[in-house]
Motif scaffolding. Sequence first.
Motif: not given
Length: 282
Positions: A164-170, A47-52, A176-177, A87-90
Motif C-alpha cells: 500500500s505504501f509503495a503503490a501510493e508512492h508509485a 520502508t524501514g518504518h514498516i518492517v526491518p 501503477i503497482l 491490488g489489481y486483478i491481472t
Amino acid sequence: MYSLEEPDRLLMVASDRISTYDAVHPTPIPDKGRVLTGLSVFWFEKTGHIVPNHLISATDGVPPEARGRGLAVRRLQMLPVECVVRGYITGSGWKDYQASGAVSGIQLPGGLRESEQLPEPIFTPSTKADVGHDEAIDFDQAATLVGDRQLMEEVRRASIELYSFAAEHARANGVILADTKFEFGIDGQGPGRRIVVADEVLTPDSSRYWPAEGYEPGRGQPSFDKQFVRDWAAGSGWDKRPPAPEIPDDVVAGTRARYIEAYERITGQPFDAWLARAEVSA
C-alpha cells in the motif's frame, strides 16, 4: 549469493541474465541487475518504518567488481513461502478469478474486468518451487508451511502495508503497482525474534508496474518488466523449450530502456545517480 567473512552476512549479487518460459536466454540485458539492486535499496530505505530489512550496505563489504549490483545483507532464516500482494486483478490472478471468482481462497466481487483495481489489496501467497512454477496457496496452507499462524499473520500485515505504501508512492510518480512479491526471513529466536523483508523488493522483476497514462481496465496493460522480451519470444517461433534463443539487439535495447525508465520514474532520480552512489567505475 556468497558468504562474507562475517558469519551472519551474505553478498547478494543481481546479474543481467533474463529468462522467459523457465529458460535463461544467452543474451544479457545490460544494467538490469543494477536497476534491480538500486530500486531495492531505494525501497529498503523508504520502508524501514514498516518492517526491518536485511540491507547492511551497498558499498561496505561489496567488492569493486560487484558495485551497483551487489549488496551486503544479513543472513536470515527464510520462510518457505512467496508473499504476493495484489491490488489489481491481472496475470494468474485474473485466470483464477475467471475460473472460480476467487484468488487464493479469497472470494472477490463479481463482474471485475481484467486489470481492474480491487476494492482493497489482497494477500495471495504461493509456494517456493525449486523447479518449475510456484503454486498459489491460501492463507491456511501458508500458515501450515511456515508452522506458525501468528507469524504468518504478521507477514500478511507487513506485506499489505508495504504494498500500500509503495503503490501510493508509485502512483504519485505516474506508475501503477499492480502486484508484487515479497520474501521474508526471521532474525533471532524466541520472544526477541522479528520478521525481516529480504531478497529484492518492489523491483520490475518482483512486481508488475504499469504506466498510469493510458491505463484502462478491460485489457492487459504495458509494463516495465521483461514482458517486452516475453512478447518477442512468443512470436519468434521458439518452441519455449531450452535452450532459449539469442535476443535481438533491438529487443535488448528496448528492454533495458524499460527497466531504466522504471527506476527513474519511481525514484525521481537519474539512473546515473545510483551508479555514482554505488561507486560504479566507468
